[in-house]
Design a protein around this motif. Structure first.
Motif, PDB file in Angstrom:
ATOM      1  N   VAL A 136       0.725  -1.053  -0.209  1.00 56.49           N
ATOM      2  CA  VAL A 136       0.053  -0.114  -0.118  1.00 56.49           C
ATOM      3  C   VAL A 136       0.672   1.210  -0.123  1.00 56.49           C
ATOM      4  N   ARG A 137       0.376   2.173  -0.859  1.00 54.87           N
ATOM      5  CA  ARG A 137       1.210   3.511  -0.859  1.00 54.87           C
ATOM      6  C   ARG A 137       0.386   4.658  -0.068  1.00 54.87           C
ATOM      7  N   ILE A 138       0.980   5.569   0.681  1.00 58.06           N
ATOM      8  CA  ILE A 138       0.527   6.706   1.414  1.00 58.06           C
ATOM      9  C   ILE A 138       0.648   8.001   0.543  1.00 58.06           C
ATOM     10  N   ALA A 139      -0.294   8.759   0.368  1.00 57.31           N
ATOM     11  CA  ALA A 139      -0.294   9.728  -0.403  1.00 57.31           C
ATOM     12  C   ALA A 139      -0.717  11.203   0.504  1.00 57.31           C
ATOM     13  N   LEU A 140       0.259  11.890   0.649  1.00 54.21           N
ATOM     14  CA  LEU A 140       0.074  13.089   1.674  1.00 54.21           C
ATOM     15  C   LEU A 140      -0.786  14.242   0.993  1.00 54.21           C
ATOM     16  N   GLU A 141      -1.791  14.677   1.310  1.00 54.51           N
ATOM     17  CA  GLU A 141      -2.708  15.679   0.864  1.00 54.51           C
ATOM     18  C   GLU A 141      -2.666  16.865   1.512  1.00 54.51           C
ATOM     19  N   PHE A 142      -1.796  18.029   1.162  1.00 57.09           N
ATOM     20  CA  PHE A 142      -1.875  19.256   1.616  1.00 57.09           C
ATOM     21  C   PHE A 142      -3.212  19.841   1.579  1.00 57.09           C
ATOM     22  N   CYS A 143      -3.593  20.964   2.452  1.00 55.30           N
ATOM     23  CA  CYS A 143      -4.723  21.469   2.326  1.00 55.30           C
ATOM     24  C   CYS A 143      -4.496  22.923   2.450  1.00 55.30           C
ATOM     25  N   GLY A 144      -5.031  23.637   1.404  1.00 51.41           N
ATOM     26  CA  GLY A 144      -4.889  25.142   1.314  1.00 51.41           C
ATOM     27  C   GLY A 144      -5.697  25.946   2.146  1.00 51.41           C
ATOM     28  N   TYR A 145      -5.459  25.612   3.401  1.00 52.22           N
ATOM     29  CA  TYR A 145      -6.090  26.799   4.406  1.00 52.22           C
ATOM     30  C   TYR A 145      -4.915  27.178   5.456  1.00 52.22           C
ATOM     31  N   PRO A 146      -4.976  28.597   5.725  1.00 50.09           N
ATOM     32  CA  PRO A 146      -3.957  29.169   6.373  1.00 50.09           C
ATOM     33  C   PRO A 146      -3.876  28.292   7.761  1.00 50.09           C
ATOM     34  N   ASN A 147      -4.697  27.528   8.420  1.00 52.04           N
ATOM     35  CA  ASN A 147      -4.657  26.715   9.690  1.00 52.04           C
ATOM     36  C   ASN A 147      -4.213  25.268   9.338  1.00 52.04           C
ATOM     37  N   CYS A 148      -3.962  24.903   8.479  1.00 53.08           N
ATOM     38  CA  CYS A 148      -3.618  23.472   8.080  1.00 53.08           C
ATOM     39  C   CYS A 148      -1.747  23.461   8.004  1.00 53.08           C
ATOM     40  N   SER A 149      -1.281  22.748   8.681  1.00 51.77           N
ATOM     41  CA  SER A 149      -0.062  22.412   8.977  1.00 51.77           C
ATOM     42  C   SER A 149       0.866  22.423   7.766  1.00 51.77           C
ATOM     43  N   VAL A 150       0.323  21.671   6.621  1.00 52.21           N
ATOM     44  CA  VAL A 150       0.961  21.541   5.402  1.00 52.21           C
ATOM     45  C   VAL A 150       0.027  22.094   4.445  1.00 52.21           C
ATOM     46  N   ASN A 151       0.239  23.406   3.898  1.00 52.31           N
ATOM     47  CA  ASN A 151      -0.759  23.972   2.905  1.00 52.31           C
ATOM     48  C   ASN A 151      -0.294  24.345   1.708  1.00 52.31           C
ATOM     49  N   THR A 152       0.831  24.044   1.249  1.00 54.23           N
ATOM     50  CA  THR A 152       1.273  24.219  -0.076  1.00 54.23           C
ATOM     51  C   THR A 152       1.913  23.116  -0.680  1.00 54.23           C
ATOM     52  N   PHE A 153       1.849  23.103  -2.005  1.00 54.25           N
ATOM     53  CA  PHE A 153       2.510  21.899  -2.964  1.00 54.25           C
ATOM     54  C   PHE A 153       4.048  21.865  -2.632  1.00 54.25           C
ATOM     55  N   ALA A 154       4.627  23.114  -2.502  1.00 54.79           N
ATOM     56  CA  ALA A 154       5.988  23.121  -2.166  1.00 54.79           C
ATOM     57  C   ALA A 154       6.425  22.355  -0.811  1.00 54.79           C
ATOM     58  N   GLN A 155       5.784  22.882   0.039  1.00 55.78           N
ATOM     59  CA  GLN A 155       5.958  22.395   1.649  1.00 55.78           C
ATOM     60  C   GLN A 155       5.670  20.807   1.626  1.00 55.78           C
ATOM     61  N   ALA A 156       4.522  20.511   1.015  1.00 56.87           N
ATOM     62  CA  ALA A 156       4.188  18.822   0.858  1.00 56.87           C
ATOM     63  C   ALA A 156       5.383  17.879   0.132  1.00 56.87           C
ATOM     64  N   TYR A 157       5.686  18.718  -1.089  1.00 54.68           N
ATOM     65  CA  TYR A 157       6.540  17.875  -1.775  1.00 54.68           C
ATOM     66  C   TYR A 157       8.121  17.791  -1.012  1.00 54.68           C
ATOM     67  N   ASP A 158       8.392  18.694  -0.499  1.00 58.55           N
ATOM     68  CA  ASP A 158       9.637  18.808   0.331  1.00 58.55           C
ATOM     69  C   ASP A 158       9.555  17.650   1.467  1.00 58.55           C
ATOM     70  N   ILE A 159       8.578  17.634   1.920  1.00 60.35           N
ATOM     71  CA  ILE A 159       8.313  16.566   3.042  1.00 60.35           C
ATOM     72  C   ILE A 159       8.532  15.105   2.216  1.00 60.35           C
ATOM     73  N   VAL A 160       7.892  15.063   1.183  1.00 60.93           N
ATOM     74  CA  VAL A 160       7.826  13.577   0.529  1.00 60.93           C
ATOM     75  C   VAL A 160       9.196  13.250  -0.007  1.00 60.93           C
ATOM     76  N   ARG A 161       9.939  14.317  -0.177  1.00 59.78           N
ATOM     77  CA  ARG A 161      11.086  13.907  -0.740  1.00 59.78           C
ATOM     78  C   ARG A 161      12.163  13.619   0.353  1.00 59.78           C
ATOM     79  N   GLU A 162      11.953  14.380   1.630  1.00 61.76           N
ATOM     80  CA  GLU A 162      12.779  13.896   2.924  1.00 61.76           C
ATOM     81  C   GLU A 162      12.334  12.524   3.174  1.00 61.76           C
ATOM     82  N   VAL A 163      11.139  12.104   3.182  1.00 63.22           N
ATOM     83  CA  VAL A 163      10.727  10.871   3.457  1.00 63.22           C
ATOM     84  C   VAL A 163      11.486   9.818   2.757  1.00 63.22           C
TER      85      VAL A 163
END
Length: 280
Positions: A136-163
């Motif tokens: 099974v694969r895990i797909a991280l979904e950033f959410c474009g709201y100011p109060n979401c801890s991961v809220n942009t494509f760049a931030q989420a993609y950086d996390i995925v690359r680090e993993v």
């Protein structure tokens, strides 16, 4: 490109059983199964019955949506998260559904971006390790709201690359991409194999930071430059799937069949300009 249906689009006016029947009728290739609709289905049906339906029809499951608020959990909440993951992996093993969407946590307080990255990387490592024996694969979904801890494509993609695990990737949702002004250049630089899920939607013309789920509208009826996103995906070589996902209460008042039919028509009209629509 295969066309998928996300069950959020009929959240209040349908069931998993009805969604499957109507998506089959209207020629969808894939479906994203919501966890709440799956649990409701299993009150009166079995996983084996679900498997039997899927084996006898063209429509196939693509992803489960979703493990929610995966980060900054207390111990009890984290154990529940892992229990939900195991449940979905076990169901997925029976019905051949091999992707699970994971949503980061909202309203976490004054954690720094560094701490958010560390925590999200840690959790994704652990979830991916639990999921790996099931394929099974895990797909991280950033959410474009100011109060979401991961809220942009760049931030989420950086996390995925680090993993840096083969079974961890990203969800590209057009609404969330637009809502916090994610940059098209970041998508242009992305590895298409790390985009596990592509959600299609549109929205009203509100400022960045002001958009919420109920502002979503049919693809092509709103303010998002969907053609730019589609063109960029084609340029980088992504052509796996596109899933229509809306949370608009107005559409939940419609008859479910009308919602499912219009969703497919609106999505195909745009996607056809850039991709050949395939069948499973």
């Amino acid at each position: 490109m295969k066309i998928a249906f996300n069950e959020a689009t009929t959240l209040k006016n349908s069931t998993l059983k009805l969604d499957l029947e109507l998506c089959e009728k209207h020629g969808y290739d894939l479906i994203e199964i919501r966890l709440d609709k799956l649990r409701e289905y299993l009150i009166d049906h079995t996983v084996e019955e679900l498997k039997e339906f899927l084996e006898g029809h063209r429509i196939k499951p693509y992803a489960f949506n979703a493990l929610e608020f995966i980060t900054f959990r207390d111990q009890e909440g984290y154990e529940q998260l892992k229990s939900d993951l195991r449940f979905l992996c076990e169901v997925g093993e029976v019905i051949d559904c091999k992707t699970i969407i994971a949503v980061p946590t909202f309203d976490i307080g004054d954690y720094t971006k560094t701490k958010i990255k560390e925590e999200t990387v840690r959790v994704l490592h652990e979830l991916a390790q639990l999921a790996e024996p099931y394929g099974v694969r895990i797909a991280l979904e950033f959410c474009g709201y100011p109060n979401c801890s991961v809220n942009t494509f760049a931030q989420a993609y950086d996390i995925v690359r680090e993993v840096n695990r083969h079974n961890v990737g990203i969800v590209l949702d057009c609404f969330h991409f637009h809502a916090m002004n994610s940059h098209i250049d970041d998508l242009r630089a992305a590895d298409p194999t790390k985009i596990f899920v592509f959600h299609m939607d549109d929205c009203e013309d509100l400022p960045a930071g002001a958009l919420r789920d109920h502002h979503r509208v049919w693809p092509g009826d709103g303010a998002i430059d969907l053609e730019q996103i589609l063109r960029t995906l084609k340029d980088i070589g992504y052509d796996e799937m596109v899933s229509i996902e809306l949370f608009r209460p107005e559409y939940w008042e419609w008859d479910a069949e009308k919602t499912i039919q219009v969703a497919k028509e609106k999505t195909e009209k745009l996607v056809n300009r850039y991709f050949k629509i395939e069948r499973v």
